[in-house]
Write an enzyme that holds these catalytic residues in place. Structure first.
Site, PDB file in Angstrom:
ATOM      1  CG  HIS A  13      19.433  -9.368 -10.619  1.00 55.06           C
ATOM      2  ND1 HIS A  13      19.155 -10.648 -10.957  1.00 55.06           N
ATOM      3  CD2 HIS A  13      20.248  -9.441  -9.527  1.00 55.06           C
ATOM      4  CE1 HIS A  13      19.761 -11.480 -10.122  1.00 55.06           C
ATOM      5  NE2 HIS A  13      20.421 -10.759  -9.237  1.00 55.06           N
ATOM      6  CD  GLU A  73      27.256  36.039   5.412  1.00 55.30           C
ATOM      7  OE1 GLU A  73      27.148  35.349   4.408  1.00 55.30           O
ATOM      8  OE2 GLU A  73      26.385  36.090   6.306  1.00 55.30           O
ATOM      9  CG  ASP A  85      26.514  37.449   1.144  1.00 60.84           C
ATOM     10  OD1 ASP A  85      26.051  37.894   0.075  1.00 60.84           O
ATOM     11  OD2 ASP A  85      26.060  36.443   1.715  1.00 60.84           O
ATOM     12  CB  CYS A 115      33.259  29.554   5.148  1.00 59.43           C
ATOM     13  SG  CYS A 115      32.021  30.746   5.654  1.00 59.43           S
TER      14      CYS A 115
HETATM   15  C1  PEP Z   1      29.609  34.016   1.874  1.00 58.35           C
HETATM   16  O1  PEP Z   1      28.785  34.928   1.795  1.00 58.35           O
HETATM   17  O2  PEP Z   1      30.819  34.163   1.621  1.00 58.35           O
HETATM   18  C2  PEP Z   1      29.177  32.677   2.262  1.00 58.35           C
HETATM   19  C3  PEP Z   1      30.040  31.717   2.516  1.00 58.35           C
HETATM   20  O3  PEP Z   1      27.844  32.446   2.309  1.00 58.35           O
HETATM   21  P1  PEP Z   1      26.934  32.187   1.027  1.00 58.35           P
HETATM   22  O4  PEP Z   1      27.835  32.078  -0.163  1.00 58.35           O
HETATM   23  O5  PEP Z   1      26.173  30.947   1.314  1.00 58.35           O
HETATM   24  O6  PEP Z   1      26.071  33.410   0.991  1.00 58.35           O
HETATM   25 MG    MG Z   2      26.775  34.687   2.540  1.00 63.47          MG
END
Ligand code: PEP
Ligand code: MG
Length: 587
Positions: free
Chosen positions: A189, A431, A455, A502
């Site tokens: 509980h 990157e 990056d 991303c």
């Molecule tokens: C990036 O470098 O933009 C990326 C998405 O990877 P991380 O931020 O994990 O280095």
């Molecule tokens: Mg990166």
């Protein structure tokens, strides 16, 4: 120091430990001299029951509309007034000529022993309820009510051998950040109440009370059942981030526009989510993201035990892929090093970690270990929606070695009759400028690329992405970065490969029109940003986006590029840019 227990109530809490001492339900025997004294004891017992009843009813009232809480309190009230138990206690006082406290404790121990040997775990868990009620009655009899919780001066994480359900019901979510206990199971509980009250909790930690000192800093990860005592700076930073995301989730869903991301002129745009831990899938699905565009696997190291196995990886990838079906999931292989966790890697101190031993450089240096992850991803790929992505590829020969390693792993799986998706897409992150400049040489080896602007900006501008002293130079809208994005999209499309973004730039509202304009095929952003990015997409026409992107390529500074987009969207979507400085930052 990491302790693993049972995740009892979701959520993340960080705070100082507050150790709660809980008295045992035992009481010394005192022999009575006369029947009058025995009658007096029975009266004391009845009064104690009435007083506890009053307390429990008060707690029940304070639960408001927390239905589970009220139900549990009702159960405790029933237990308190159980005629059989009451009769037995009275009988024990009269026939044994013993004091009420002793009669209560022996009677309830008898009940608990009976419950304890039951096969049904639900009934075994009820021992805690009996103890709870008994302890309250004895406290009333002896006048030693627990003060400890009232001594809580600041919000803290409660650490106890066990917590009584009624005690848990009285906890104030703002004051008690979380609780962790030695005892407890999933159906107690106490656990149910923690969930109802929204207090993160980890239970069944066995001996955590003897390992924690008052005011130790604790991280309670109620999602995975982990408690970290006196965490490192890295762990603190990471969990603070997760905590704020968790807290945001609720308001996020309210702000969300349902349905797919569409531009103003009705063009469907792919908007995916970046995740770091498997449980985030739940939110990603609610947000109706088009998939997972980046699953940063290095953070799994935090939730796994040392010496993680292929099975650990497989379980997680398999679950995420299955839950996301039929939407795609891009799993990025380990990107350890740089500013990320180095757990388990004895690579020595490096003068320039961002330029050092990181990501696939480590993987290719330790192929046997790396293959564990590759095998797990491949095995989970049977669902057909997994894509694999390699970070920080700067040299074509790395790509060739990665391909060979992947082939070896695939051959091994085939030889063992283990199925996988033969057509699983494989991509790389873009990157570094080296990757952009030699992309034509890399594209034949991949199915897609995803631009990691975090990056890419850092390496292009030679600005450490985490150094506040040079933060004003860090600008993803810098012409050098924009021109590379344009190049990557053109080149990739000319070779029939798709392009995602991303990095954090994808989640910057002012970057969204530009990235659409450059022709990017997919944006992947933190789940918390999905509603805002979706709205941003909705106020841009593809034509205007293209025009802005083209124009941006001949603008001298990042600030001016942002001003250009700002002037376009401010009339259409003013809420998103309320903060005067929002549009000035270039991350
Ligand atoms: C990036 O470098 O933009 C990326 C998405 O990877 P991380 O931020 O994990 O280095
Ligand atoms: Mg990166």
């Amino acid at each position: 120091m990491l302790f693993k227990g049972i995740p009892a109530s979701h959520g993340i809490a960080i705070g100082p430990a507050f150790l709660l001492k809980v008295e045992e339900l035992r009481h010394a025997r005192r022999s009575l001299e006369s029947p009058a004294e025995a009658r007096q004891e029975i009266k004391r017992f009845q009064d104690a029951i009435s007083a506890v009843k009053h307390d429990l009813e008060n707690i029940a009232d304070s639960m408001g509309d927390v239905v589970e809480g009220r139900q549990i309190l009702e159960f405790l009230l029933l237990l308190l007034q159980d005629p059989t138990i009451i009769k037995e206690v009275k009988h024990s006082i009269l026939s044994g000529m013993v004091n009420a406290e002793y009669a209560v404790s022996t009677t309830l121990h008898g009940v608990m022993e009976k419950f304890n040997v039951m096969a049904d775990p639900y009934i075994r868990e009820r021992v805690a309820d009996v103890k709870d009620v008994g302890r309250r009655v004895i406290e009333k009899l002896t006048g030693t009510e627990k003060e400890a919780l009232k001594n809580l001066e600041q919000p803290a994480v409660l650490v106890a051998k066990d917590l009584d359900p009624s005690e848990t019901a009285g906890l104030k979510p703002g004051q008690v950040l979380a609780f962790v206990t030695d005892m407890g199971g999933r159906t107690s509980h106490t656990t149910i109440l923690a969930r109802a009250l929204g207090i993160p909790a980890v239970v069944g930690l066995q001996a955590i009370t003897s390992e924690i000192n008052p005011r130790d800093t604790l991280i309670v990860d109620g999602i995975h059942g982990h408690v970290i005592v006196n965490p490192t700076k890295e762990e603190l930073k990471y969990y603070r981030d997760i905590r704020s995301r968790f807290q945001e989730a609720e308001s996020l869903l309210q702000r969300m526009n349902p349905g797919p991301a569409l531009t103003e002129d009705g063009v469907r745009f792919e908007l995916a989510a970046n995740i770091e831990l498997p449980h985030e899938v739940e939110l990603v699905k609610k947000l109706e993201a088009d998939g997972i565009g980046l699953f940063r696997t290095e953070f799994l190291r935090l939730i796994q035990e040392k010496g993680e196995s292929e099975e650990d990886h497989f379980d997680i990838y398999n679950k995420v892929a299955f839950e996301m079906l039929p939407k795609p999931v891009i799993i990025r292989t380990y990107d350890m090093g740089g500013d990320k966790f180095r757990t388990g890697l004895d690579s020595g101190k490096e003068a320039n970690p961002f330029l050092g031993y990181r990501a696939i450089r480590i993987g290719l240096d330790r192929p046997a270990e790396f293959s564990i992850q590759l095998r797990a991803i491949l095995r989970a790929s049977v669902h057909g929606n997994i894509r694999m992505m390699f970070p920080m590829v700067t040299h074509v020969e790395q790509l060739r070695r990665l391909r060979d390693l992947l082939k070896l792993v695939k051959n091994d799986l085939t030889a063992r009759n283990i199925p996988f998706d033969e057509k699983m897409q494989v991509g790389i992150m873009v990157e570094t400028p080296a990757t952009v400049i030699t992309l034509d040489l890399m594209l034949p080896y991949v199915d897609f690329v995803s631009i990691g602007t975090n990056d890419l900006t850092q390496y292009t501008l030679a600005v450490d992405r985490g150094n506040p002293k040079v933060a004003d130079l860090y600008d993803s809208f810098h012409p050098a970065v924009l021109r590379q994005i344009d190049t990557v999209v053109r080149l990739s499309h000319s070779r029939g490969k798709w392009v995602g973004v991303c990095g954090s730039m994808a989640g910057n509202p002012l970057a969204v029109p530009l990235l659409i304009g450059f022709g990017v095929d997919e944006l992947s952003v933190a789940p918390s940003l999905i509603p805002d990015v979706k709205k941003m997409i909705a106020v841009v026409t593809t034509h205007a986006a293209r025009e802005m992107a083209e124009k941006s390529l001949s603008i001298e500074t990042g600030l001016r590029v942002r001003a250009l987009v700002h002037s376009y969207v401010i009339g259409k979507y003013p809420e998103i840019l309320l903060d005067e400085n929002d549009w000035k930052t270039g991350g």
